[in-house]
Design an enzyme around this catalytic site. Structure first.
Site, PDB file in Angstrom:
ATOM      1  N   ASN A 271       4.511   6.138  -3.986  1.00 33.72           N
ATOM      2  CA  ASN A 271       4.351   7.589  -4.180  1.00 33.72           C
ATOM      3  C   ASN A 271       3.088   8.108  -3.486  1.00 33.72           C
ATOM      4  O   ASN A 271       2.039   7.483  -3.549  1.00 33.72           O
ATOM      5  CB  ASN A 271       4.241   7.906  -5.675  1.00 33.72           C
ATOM      6  CG  ASN A 271       5.216   7.113  -6.497  1.00 33.72           C
ATOM      7  OD1 ASN A 271       6.411   7.205  -6.299  1.00 33.72           O
ATOM      8  ND2 ASN A 271       4.697   6.277  -7.393  1.00 33.72           N
ATOM      9  N   GLU A 304       2.461  -1.255   0.098  1.00 31.83           N
ATOM     10  CA  GLU A 304       2.552   0.125  -0.408  1.00 31.83           C
ATOM     11  C   GLU A 304       1.587   1.037   0.350  1.00 31.83           C
ATOM     12  O   GLU A 304       1.907   2.179   0.650  1.00 31.83           O
ATOM     13  CB  GLU A 304       2.285   0.189  -1.916  1.00 31.83           C
ATOM     14  CG  GLU A 304       3.162  -0.736  -2.770  1.00 31.83           C
ATOM     15  CD  GLU A 304       4.650  -0.655  -2.480  1.00 31.83           C
ATOM     16  OE1 GLU A 304       5.147   0.413  -2.085  1.00 31.83           O
ATOM     17  OE2 GLU A 304       5.329  -1.699  -2.637  1.00 31.83           O
TER      18      GLU A 304
HETATM   19 ZN    ZN Z   1       8.581  -0.889   0.650  1.00 35.73          ZN
END
Ligand code: ZN
Length: 878
Positions: A271, A304
């Site tokens: 996110n 990430e």
């Molecule tokens: Zn990924």
């Protein structure tokens, strides 16, 4: 839950959205029992879309709609319709503001998609289609909007309130509540939305970007985990620097936040500005986490983080393009790990995973292309094919272009598509644009499923001083794709002389020999012949160096050739691969024939490797690790689980006995001295030492047993503790039980360590393994609501403990399906994933086939199944 057959969605049906959403304002009144969500969306007709029927359909599931308004006018029920999939507005203007008010119940959300409760926290998971469980929306990645989010909650229960972007306002409210407003300046798809609320402690640090901007770094954990975040923070800073240097990518917001939660379906989620992590990939202290855990944290934190550019700034047009972000980001995290550690060891581990998981997937009923053509449930397509084969497909393009051109191609990709939602086709066009190469045929890697097989033969002509390699490629049929076109395959090779050194790989017809070392050949036809000249002796070929393409190779090398490569190949990966092939051939021969001789020169080659003190210890440990039973089973036409298990034990024991003195010497030479260090060197020492211990223990060596007990007592790091505990648990008996009890007492309340306690018991191939696992289901620390716990017990048993899971009476299958049926109404994503080991049912003997199939049919017989489980089972049985 479905009663009728859910229908698939096809890539060919993609249409641009009829409406776009530019601005989103969200207001949450957070409460686990009932959260109120107010949404204001600025919508307008998409000029690029064809006009539909005039209705606007918004996605929405499990929402209780209380009011809806357009441009401030509250609608009457006649003006809209709500069903299980969303909200339809009959007739809307070309540009308008939509307001909706809904109620949701995070405390009852056990699927862990949308807004849910994890312990005392509230958090969200929106990828792929979770945002529609929060509010009505165009929940598709090609709708990108700017978000402002206000969170309101009880100040004592939820002192920390986080969302994407930067905090812009805070207020104290009456009734003990407070509010924080967040603004994310970057347009994003809804799947990247996140919020977190709770009583969290924070680890803070900073990072100065290449262009001199200050970024605040924050890792939020539950207060008792405050001493387990340092490694994650170090990893984050390393990853940020690396991405600047290797890909020229800088971070773009003023804050980067990571939150560790204990209930999470996957590894972690990228996110925007607010990553939510499975705490397993954040929390580590030397005494609670193993080297493998430390490695996992470093690579998932990096993964990430890298998504910020490959996924967030440039996102996917639709979910068929998932590998655009996942394949590329896995490639990036693999390269990161290679650069900060050992490239050969990283490559070995990645190829091990690919062969153990992706190859079987590609050969089974769930085989699908890197860019699938259709799906029923997108959650089922977060697969090793999309992730790991997708990374291989990027890696092959990097190899074909060469490092400098590949960097220019990725620069072009970032420049051309920043802020857009694009396709794998757009990615390949950038590769072509920067290189001038034609990748038309290469695109088949995205379109065709299945693992290509290469048949390679070598022929030496002494009079001509020439060596000819003939290479044929062929790809087996996969569901829906009976006939395959040839792939464009980069094949890296070397030729070794009798002294073990690289010879020039000089193609006939070239005027001068090239530089020594590896050469990249390109296969495009079903068959090729490559002739190399200037060779005064028969060379030993080193094929597919560095695993330059995700293919299976069948060659005509002798065992002697392989031992030669194992000792001399300048390519570290291929030294390992030669050893693996030797182990594998011997294990398969022993599976078929207990009395098959174990050659002396094989033992001698293992001894030479073991005692090669000049080599990288981690690499040696990989070379001397036998392929797993699960991996070997993929190499058999009809899987013989018992035979494989017996052969594995037989060879392990034989090596342990024959190399006893060397193993003891290696154990002592690599014993831990002083404090735990997380360095490739130290990790390599621990890996080699624990491998030596494993051979000794499995050979029933008395001294080995004493060392194992001593290690368990004295070790101050979890790597050594787990290595010893695992070996004891494998032996079983009163001593093992005592050790397990002590471990449990010592780590009560440390959830991630308790996962290890469950998994070590589930993986021990003791005859009573299933009984033990069933008993553990009733243990007060077991919880079907925590995915990590379910995976630790149930998935470990069914995926790792092959010989017990596949017990001939079918009890393992029955057990697994009971768990799946129990979990499906609770957490369908997890339930569908548990089914994996049953999907390969056709590979087993007919008795087991019958049992497995009956269990799959038992699932299908259920009147209400999730689309997740339905898709897996129906495809497995098709
Ligand atoms: Zn990924």
């Amino acid at each position: 839950m479905y009663r009728e057959t859910p229908h698939p969605i096809h890539l060919k049906d993609y249409r641009p959205p009829e409406f776009l959403i530019d601005r989103v304002e969200l207001r949450f009144e957070l409460d686990p029992e009932c959260t109120r969500v107010e949404a204001r969306l600025a919508l307008r007709r998409n000029p690029a879309a064809t006009r539909g029927d005039g209705h606007l359909r918004l996605h929405g599931e499990h929402l209780k709609l209380t009011q809806v308004a357009i441009d401030g006018h509250v609608l009457t029920p006649a003006e809209y319709r709500v069903d299980g999939e969303g909200l339809t507005l009959h007739r809307v203007p070309d540009r308008f503001t939509l307001e909706t008010w809904v109620e949701i119940h995070p405390g009852l959300n056990t699927a862990l998609e949308g807004l849910y409760q994890s312990g005392d926290l509230l958090c969200t998971q929106c990828e792929a289609e979770g945002f529609r469980r929060i509010t009505y929306f165009l929940d598709r990645p090609d709708v990108m909007a700017r978000y402002t989010t206000t969170l309101i909650a009880d100040r004592t229960r939820f002192p920390v309130l986080l969302s994407n972007g930067n905090p812009v306002a805070r207020a104290e409210l009456p009734d003990g509540r407070h509010s924080v407003t967040w603004e994310d300046p970057f347009p994003k798809p809804s799947y990247l939305f996140a919020l977190v609320a709770g009583d969290l402690s924070v680890i803070e640090d900073g990072f100065v970007t290449a262009s001199g901007r200050n970024v605040k770094l924050q890792i939020f954990v539950e207060p008792h985990n405050l001493d387990k975040g340092a490694h994650a923070m170090r990893s984050l800073k390393k990853a940020m620097r690396w991405d600047e240097e290797r890909f020229g990518r800088e971070y773009d917001l003023d804050i980067y936040m990571i939150v560790a939660v204990s209930h999470f379906n996957m590894g972690a989620m990228e996110n925007k500005g607010l990553n939510v992590f499975n705490d397993k990939f954040v929390l580590a202290r030397p005494d609670t986490a193993t080297d493998a855990d430390f490695d996992g944290i470093e690579s998932v934190i990096a993964h990430e983080y890298f998504h910020n550019w490959t996924g967030n700034r440039i996102t996917c047009r639709d979910w068929f393009q998932l590998s655009l972000k996942e394949g590329f980001t896995v490639y990036r995290d693999q390269e990161f790990t290679s650069d900060v550690g050992s490239r050969a060891v990283k490559r070995i581990r990645d190829v091990r995973t690919l062969r153990a998981h992706q190859f079987p997937e590609d050969a089974g009923p769930l085989a699908h292309p890197v860019r699938p053509d259709s799906y029923i449930e997108i959650n089922n397509f977060y697969t090793t094919t999309v992730y790991d084969k997708g990374a291989e497909v990027v890696r092959m393009q990097a190899a074909l272009l060469g490092p400098e051109t590949f960097r220019r191609a990725t620069d072009l990709y970032f420049e051309r598509h920043d802020g857009q939602a694009v396709t794998t086709e757009d990615f390949v066009r950038c590769m072509e644009g920067a290189s001038g190469r034609d990748l038309t045929q290469f695109r088949r890697w995205y379109e065709q499923a299945g693992t290509p097989e290469l048949h390679i033969r070598g022929e030496y002509d002494a009079t001509a001083g020439a060596y000819t390699l003939s290479v044929c490629q062929q790809t087996p049929a996969t569901p829906g794709q009976p006939i395959k076109q040839p792939f464009h395959i980069p094949l890296a090779i070397g030729l070794l002389g009798a002294d073990g050194r690289d010879l020039p790989v000089w193609l006939a017809g070239e005027s001068a020999p090239p530089a020594l070392g590896t050469r990249l050949l390109e296969l495009t036809e079903p068959e090729h012949r490559f002739t190399f000249t200037g060779l005064s002796e028969r060379p030993v070929p080193s094929l597919l160096r560095g695993f330059s393409a995700p293919v299976r190779v069948h060659d005509d090398l002798s065992d002697a050739d392989r031992m030669f490569l194992m000792a001399h190949d300048s390519d570290g990966f291929n030294r390992w691969d030669a050893a693996q092939t030797l182990h594998e051939r011997l294990l398969l021969a022993l599976t078929n024939d207990v009395a098959h001789p174990i050659p002396e020169d094989y033992i001698a080659a293992c001894r030479r490797a073991l005692c090669d003190m000049s080599a990288d210890r981690a690499l040696l440990a990989e070379v001397l690790s036998l392929p797993s039973e699960t991996y070997l089973s993929d190499r058999m036409t009809v899987i013989d689980v018992d035979g494989l298990h017996r052969a594995h034990r037989q060879l392990t024991q034989h090596i342990g006995e024959r190399l006893r003195d060397d193993l003891l010497a290696v154990y002592h030479a690599n014993a831990e001295t002083g404090d735990y260090v997380f360095s490739p060197e130290a990790i390599g020492r621990r890996a080699l030492k624990n491998l030596a211990l494993a051979y000794l223990m499995r050979a029933g060596d008395e001294e080995g047993l004493a060392l194992c007990h001593a290690q368990l007592e004295a070790a101050h790091n979890m790597t050594d503790v787990m290595a010893a505990l695992r070996l004891l648990a494998e032996q079983g008996g009163a001593e093992a039980d005592a050790a397990l009890d002590a471990f449990h007492r010592r780590w009560a309340g440390e959830s991630l360590v308790l996962d290890k306690w469950f998994s070590v018991q589930a993986s021990a191939p003791r005859p009573d393994a299933l009984e033990r696992v069933m008993a553990l289901l009733k243990h007060p620390d077991y919880s079907a609501r925590n995915p990590n716990r379910v995976r630790a017990l149930v998935s470990t048993f069914s995926n790792v403990n092959q010989v017990r899971f596949h017990a001939a009476d079918g009890a393992g299958y029955h057990f697994l399906v009971d768990r799946v049926l129990e979990l499906d109404p609770v957490n369908p994503l997890l339930a569908a994933r548990l089914l994996k080991p049953l999907v390969r049912w056709r590979r087993f003997d007919s008795e087991r086939q019958t049992l497995m199939r009956a269990e799959l049919e038992r699932v299908l017989g259920r009147s209400e199944l999730s689309s997740d489980v339905f898709e897996v089972v129906s495809k497995a049985l098709a």
